[in-house]
Each structure stands twice: as C-alpha cells, then as structure tokens.
Write a protein that holds these residues in place. Structure first.
Motif, mmCIF file in Angstrom:
data_model
loop_
_atom_site.group_PDB
_atom_site.id
_atom_site.type_symbol
_atom_site.label_atom_id
_atom_site.label_comp_id
_atom_site.label_asym_id
_atom_site.label_seq_id
_atom_site.Cartn_x
_atom_site.Cartn_y
_atom_site.Cartn_z
ATOM 1 N N GLU A 5 -4.058 7.415 5.655
ATOM 2 C CA GLU A 5 -4.355 6.873 4.325
ATOM 3 C C GLU A 5 -4.195 5.363 4.304
ATOM 4 O OE1 GLU A 5 -2.435 8.753 1.004
ATOM 5 O OE2 GLU A 5 -2.473 10.712 1.972
ATOM 6 N N VAL A 16 0.734 4.252 -2.603
ATOM 7 C CA VAL A 16 0.520 5.652 -2.229
ATOM 8 C C VAL A 16 1.640 6.517 -2.738
ATOM 9 C CG1 VAL A 16 0.389 7.258 -0.295
ATOM 10 C CG2 VAL A 16 -0.876 5.107 -0.216
ATOM 11 N N ARG A 35 -7.039 3.564 6.261
ATOM 12 C CA ARG A 35 -8.291 3.496 5.501
ATOM 13 C C ARG A 35 -8.183 2.511 4.345
ATOM 14 N NH1 ARG A 35 -8.215 9.053 6.883
ATOM 15 N NH2 ARG A 35 -9.916 9.522 8.332
ATOM 16 N N SER A 36 -7.012 2.441 3.725
ATOM 17 C CA SER A 36 -6.806 1.474 2.640
ATOM 18 C C SER A 36 -6.914 0.050 3.173
ATOM 19 C CB SER A 36 -5.435 1.694 1.995
ATOM 20 O OG SER A 36 -5.361 2.959 1.378
ATOM 21 N N TRP A 37 -6.327 -0.183 4.341
ATOM 22 C CA TRP A 37 -6.395 -1.508 4.960
ATOM 23 C C TRP A 37 -7.827 -1.846 5.357
ATOM 24 C CZ3 TRP A 37 -4.331 -5.937 5.096
ATOM 25 C CH2 TRP A 37 -4.529 -6.822 6.166
ATOM 26 N N LEU A 60 0.828 -1.212 0.000
ATOM 27 C CA LEU A 60 0.000 0.000 0.000
ATOM 28 C C LEU A 60 0.851 1.245 0.000
ATOM 29 C CD1 LEU A 60 -2.731 -1.121 2.540
ATOM 30 C CD2 LEU A 60 -3.006 -0.838 0.087
ATOM 31 N N ARG A 120 -10.500 -0.952 3.905
ATOM 32 C CA ARG A 120 -11.270 -1.340 2.715
ATOM 33 C C ARG A 120 -11.026 -2.796 2.360
ATOM 34 N NH1 ARG A 120 -10.384 4.208 1.223
ATOM 35 N NH2 ARG A 120 -8.343 3.747 0.306
#
Length: 219
Positions: free
Chosen positions: A100, A17, A103-105, A13, A107
């Motif tokens: 960031e 990013v 939140r990515s994790w 991730l 999802r």
C-alpha cells in the motif's frame, strides 16, 4: 530523493493508512445481558473463524533472510552469485515494502521503483522478455518471489555487458552491484577505470557492510 525525506513521507503515509484503517474498525460490541434461563451450548461450527490478520503478512518485520530459499533458486537459474543477490536485497531494504505504501509513493513519484529489490519499470520490462513476459511491473509490491527472480535475471543481463578487458580493480560482483544501482552504462564506465561517484560509492560501501550478513543468511 534522500532516504531521510522518504522516511518522512512514508511516515505521513503510514499515519494516513493507519487512520483510514481505524475508521474501518468495528465499534465495541454492547455488553451482553446475562439471562437467567439456560442457553444451549454453541456448536463448534458456530465459532467464528480466526482473523486472518493474526497470521501476519510477509512484509511485517521484513528481513531479506526470510527469502533465502527463493534467492538461492533464482540465483541458480540466472547463474549469478546468490550472496550478491542477497546483499542487493539488503542494500535495497532502506524503505518500507508494504504494498500500500509503495503504491501511495508511486502516485507521488511516478518513476519510483517497486518491490523488495526496488526495480524500475524500464528495467523490469527489459528483463522479463522471454522469461516471464506475461508478468507485470505492477505486481512487484505484492509478489516478492517475482521481485527476486527479476533482480536475478537483471544481474545476469548486466553480467553480459561487462567489458572483456577491464581496467578497474573492482570485482565482477562489485561491478554488477554498481550496475544494478547506477545502470549498465555507468557500470561499463567503472569497469574501464572511471571512479564511482558519491552515490555509487555509498551503494558499494553498503554492499561490503552487508556481504558477510548475506552469506550467513544463505546458510
């Protein structure tokens, strides 16, 4: 999911990013041709403001000790041991706390925890009642102060659920740490003499390792 798998995914991730940010960076400005004519000096107001990123973010080089003031304040309000609260922040510092990335994790894993204290949605919603009811779990990644306050009150609530008659040699703070990690039901079982499993024991071992460091962070 084990810590090693989290680190691998977080690394992927991070690369994503960083790659996205690289695309947003402006291209190098063309070289300026020097004119032989005299040019007026620019006024100070014409100077561009300093870039915000030079200041840095709270999650850059994160260390729970940076939040010693907030830990002492929240622990006092919730009537819990500040050293315990700080030690839990160290225990929970096993993954990046970049908002960031969190939140990515989330999802990928909807039941993931949020914030520097790694609180799950259900625990936060139960804790916030009559305290900070208008705040939302989704705010935790961006607001470490809220994460610390929520963790302190969650420990306060767990303390009220420890059985009066305990058969375990575990201290109150050890039981609260286990409750934070494994839930109130397991905490009560440990208080009655049940032996912590491998995961709970590992959390307890980490607490012991972080205990002295946590005390120094608060001085």
């Amino acid at each position: 999911m084990g810590k090693r798998w989290w680190v691998v995914v977080a690394g992927v991730l991070v690369v994503g990013v960083w790659s996205a940010r690289d695309k947003d960076e402006p291209q190098s400005a063309p070289e300026t041709v020097v004119s032989t004519k005299s040019t007026p000096k620019p006024t100070k107001s014409a100077q561009p403001p300093p870039a915000e990123r030079s200041v840095g973010n709270w999650y850059d080089n994160y260390d729970p000790a940076h939040f010693a003031v907030q830990v002492r304040k929240s622990a006092k309000k919730a009537a819990v041991n500040p050293q315990l609260l700080m030690a839990i922040l160290y225990n929970e510092d096993y993954k990046p706390h970049n908002p960031e990335l969190e939140r990515s994790w989330q999802r990928i894993k909807p039941d993931a925890s949020f914030g520097i204290a790694n609180m799950h949605r259900a625990a936060f919603n139960e804790t916030k009642r009559n305290r900070f009811a208008k705040r939302q779990w989704e705010e935790l990644p961006d607001h470490p102060d809220l994460a610390i306050e929520a963790a302190a009150w969650h420990l306060h609530d767990l303390a009220n659920r420890i059985p009066a008659n305990r058969a375990s040699k575990l201290t109150k703070d050890e039981l609260l740490a286990l409750g934070y990690n494994a839930g109130a039901g397991n905490m009560r079982a440990f208080a009655r003499g049940a032996r912590p499993g491998a995961q709970a024991q590992s959390y307890l071992n980490n607490l012991h390792e972080n205990w002295e460091k946590s005390g120094k962070a608060l001085t």
